[in-house]
Enzyme design. Structure first.
Site, PDB file in Angstrom:
ATOM      1  N   ARG A   1      -4.630   1.058  -1.263  1.00 27.59           N
ATOM      2  CA  ARG A   1      -4.504  -0.370  -0.978  1.00 27.59           C
ATOM      3  C   ARG A   1      -4.236  -1.199  -2.230  1.00 27.59           C
ATOM      4  NH1 ARG A   1      -9.102  -4.742   0.928  1.00 27.59           N
ATOM      5  NH2 ARG A   1      -7.662  -6.353   1.642  1.00 27.59           N
ATOM      6  N   LEU A   2      -3.253  -2.075  -2.130  1.00 22.87           N
ATOM      7  CA  LEU A   2      -3.052  -3.155  -3.082  1.00 22.87           C
ATOM      8  C   LEU A   2      -3.476  -4.430  -2.372  1.00 22.87           C
ATOM      9  CD1 LEU A   2      -1.979  -4.372  -5.734  1.00 22.87           C
ATOM     10  CD2 LEU A   2       0.280  -4.492  -4.665  1.00 22.87           C
TER      11      LEU A   2
ATOM     12  N   CYS B   1       0.822  -1.197   0.000  1.00 20.23           N
ATOM     13  CA  CYS B   1       0.000   0.000   0.000  1.00 20.23           C
ATOM     14  C   CYS B   1       0.859   1.250   0.000  1.00 20.23           C
ATOM     15  CB  CYS B   1      -0.915   0.015   1.223  1.00 20.23           C
ATOM     16  SG  CYS B   1      -1.856  -1.509   1.468  1.00 20.23           S
TER      17      CYS B   1
END
Length: 635
Positions: free
Chosen positions: A51-52, A2
């Site tokens: 966010r990932l 992130c």
């Protein structure tokens, strides 16, 4: 993986909308987290998150995340691999905490509620964590042990700002973009900016293995929570070292396979990344995705070795050949992901290999840390050789050997004999830590001062660029020199250089890079192994080679270390020469007022004529001037 950012009011209130500002800051980090975004704002602090999604892909992992009553808020970048064990060990659910997700983020926030900042010593992973405690009106910023995840901060009279990348901080137009002259001085020595300073005056890094607490007035305190202990355990013999290291490497890889998305390996063809493929193959029934980078110049090319490993483990293998035109296309764009001048020639190749990986996987394993953990650098061997070399009478060393070596023609080949011999001889009269450092020095103190204009010299009053290394070397508790040199590389070179390209070039493609050789269980054990076993009979990575002898072919186990680098010395004479003349030409150099045009011209002329290999110098200066134009002149 992130991106996080925040701004905390510490002085007079501002008319600027914090809600709007934090959204703008957060948006600059979109490449770090394309899956989701969020902000959280109150009268004291604003937090942003991109966010990932890697673990628990549902919306329940949305950040900023709060505890049940909203008194604690967290934004977090990274992965904590032992979060499930911590959840059970501290009986968080039994203690009444309600979990709405399967994420490590939620474990962190409840663990903080239970044991406060003592939680940091329990975490195994890579992370930059910001926790706002609304009860105490305090902000806690925590960075992982090896600085795998970046963490920057800046403070003025009224605000304290932090972010995963500098671009989020300078998005606030109240932050002055001013170059640090000391950082310039240090950059010209190493082609990266060491320590907690950045290229920007007033913007700093939270050191690895530290946390910082900021109170309501903006007063902050930094504390170290971990350090690598090189106290030797003499009960460890070779058999124990091999068996235990193999076990810990296996465990480290297994931890880093925790994900709800596909995982691959950045395969260089060297021992470290090949080891990751071999160990990962034991943990999965699916074919592994591997990604490699190569060059037409065979002294820089390790693709044949990568193909041997890919074939042995039947991986789904992809490659990219880096050309000068590809590098030209990335200049200066790739610096926009780093936000600082950066002269490590492995960055652009890493960008391109991550680019081909992103189409198939979301997470990759990377081999950084293997040399620091298992004693893999040529400089360690050079130290041992120097002890024998110094027994040769001085009149022979200085009167016969040195003149012969200095007559060797300049070579732009990777790790040429000419480079090795000249570097080796140049450090013979220095203490061990400075002789070790000499291998990495681009320009020494006098050479830098000869480059500067009078105005820069007046502003600078520089501290010597080796000061940080001397402090770290002195801090080590190790008795033997090899261990102290390994501590130096683990504490400076690994976080300040290698982790920059590892994080920024992977995150440029929203790709998470995990580094198993930085697992604290593994590094702490190897630090305790007697040094004579780490380099037995001058064999670098002796323990790793023995541990992997049943898994890897001899061609990999016995190959010499090459390392990822570009043939920029040759390209700067030809294919990239137009960029050299644009950015390092007299008019551009004169406009910035940093360097004397005639001194820079001499560096270029001697390099192009083949009289001296100034490739590292010119590549670093080219990157600095590009950064200066992008971030300072364009302000």
């Amino acid at each position: 993986m992130c991106g996080i950012c925040g701004i905390m009011k510490t002085g007079l209130p501002s008319s600027k909308s914090d809600g709007e500002l934090i959204s703008q800051m957060t948006e600059t980090l979109a490449h770090r987290g394309p899956s989701d975004q969020g902000t959280w704002v109150n009268e004291k602090i604003s937090l942003g998150h991109r966010r990932l999604s890697v673990i628990d892909l549902s919306d329940a992992g949305h950040q900023p995340m709060t505890n049940e009553d909203g008194s604690v808020v967290i934004v977090y970048n990274g992965e904590v691999y032992n979060f499930k064990e911590l959840k059970q060990c501290f009986k968080l659910e039994a203690r009444g905490h309600v979990f709405k997700s399967q994420t490590d983020t939620e474990v962190l926030i409840h663990l903080y509620e239970e044991i406060g900042l003592d939680m940091v010593r329990e975490l195994n992973g890579m992370f930059a964590i910001a926790i706002w405690d609304n009860r105490q009106k305090s902000l806690h910023l925590i960075r992982d042990r090896y600085g795998i995840k970046p963490f920057f901060y800046q403070q003025d009279q009224n605000n304290f700002r932090f972010a995963s990348e500098i671009k989020a901080i300078i998005k606030d137009d109240r932050v002055l973009r001013k170059p640090s002259m000391q950082a310039l001085h240090d950059f010209l020595t190493f082609n990266y900016v060491p320590g907690i300073q950045t290229a920007f005056d007033g913007i700093y890094e939270i050191p690895p293995a530290h946390y910082m607490t900021v109170n309501a007035k903006g007063e902050f305190k930094q504390s170290r929570y971990w350090d690598l202990d090189f106290t030797v355990d003499n009960t460890i013999d070779e058999k124990v070292a091999v068996e235990r290291s193999y076990e810990l490497m296996n465990r480290s890889v297994e931890r880093r396979l925790i994900a709800d998305v596909p995982i691959g390996v950045l395969l260089s063809g060297g021992l470290d990344s090949s080891t990751l493929v071999a160990l990962m193959s034991k943990k999965t029934s699916e074919r592994i995705h591997t990604y490699s980078v190569g060059f037409e110049d065979q002294s820089f090319n390790e693709l044949p070795y990568a193909r041997i490993v890919a074939k042995k483990f039947n991986t789904i293998h992809r490659e990219v050949i880096i050309t000068a035109d590809m590098v030209k296309d990335m200049l200066p764009k790739y610096l926009s992901y780093i936000d600082e001048p950066y002269g490590d020639g492995s960055a652009i190749p890493t960008y391109y290999v991550c680019e081909i990986a992103k189409d198939e996987v979301v997470v990759v394993l990377s081999g950084e840390g293997g040399d620091e953990t298992f004693a893999g650098y040529e400089t360690y061997a050079a130290y041992h050789i120097s002890k024998w070399f110094k027994r040769i009478p001085g009149f022979i060393r200085n009167g016969i050997i040195a003149p012969l070596v200095n007559r060797l023609p300049a070579s732009d080949k990777k790790l040429s004999l000419e480079f090795k011999l000249k570097r080796f001889l140049g450090g013979q009269d220095l203490p061990p830590e400075l002789a070790h450092l000499w291998w990495r020095v681009v320009l020494d103190e006098k050479q830098k001062m000869d480059l500067y204009t009078d105005d820069v010299i007046e502003q600078l009053a520089p501290q010597p660029s080796d000061r940080h290394f001397k402090e770290v070397y002195k801090r080590s508790d190790a008795v033997d020199i090899l261990s102290r040199l390994m501590y130096l590389d683990s504490s400076v070179f690994l976080p300040d250089d290698l982790m920059i390209k590892n994080d920024r070039m992977s995150m440029a493609h929203s790709l998470e890079a995990r580094v198993p050789f930085t697992d604290p269980e593994l590094t702490e054990f190897m630090a305790s192994v007697p040094p004579n076993l780490k380099m037995k009979r001058m064999r670098k990575k002796h323990i790793m080679r023995l541990a992997m002898k049943n898994d890897l072919p001899d061609s990999i186990l016995n190959k010499k270390k090459v390392g990822l680098e570009m043939p920029y010395s040759r390209w700067l004479k030809n294919e990239l020469n137009d960029l050299v003349m644009k950015y390092l030409g007299a008019d551009n150099i004169k406009a910035t007022g940093l360097f004397r045009p005639e001194a820079v011209k001499e560096l270029i002329d001697r390099h192009v004529a083949g009289k001296q290999d100034n490739g590292r110098v010119l590549w670093g200066m080219l990157n600095y001037m590009m950064w200066y134009e992008m971030y300072i002149l364009s302000d």
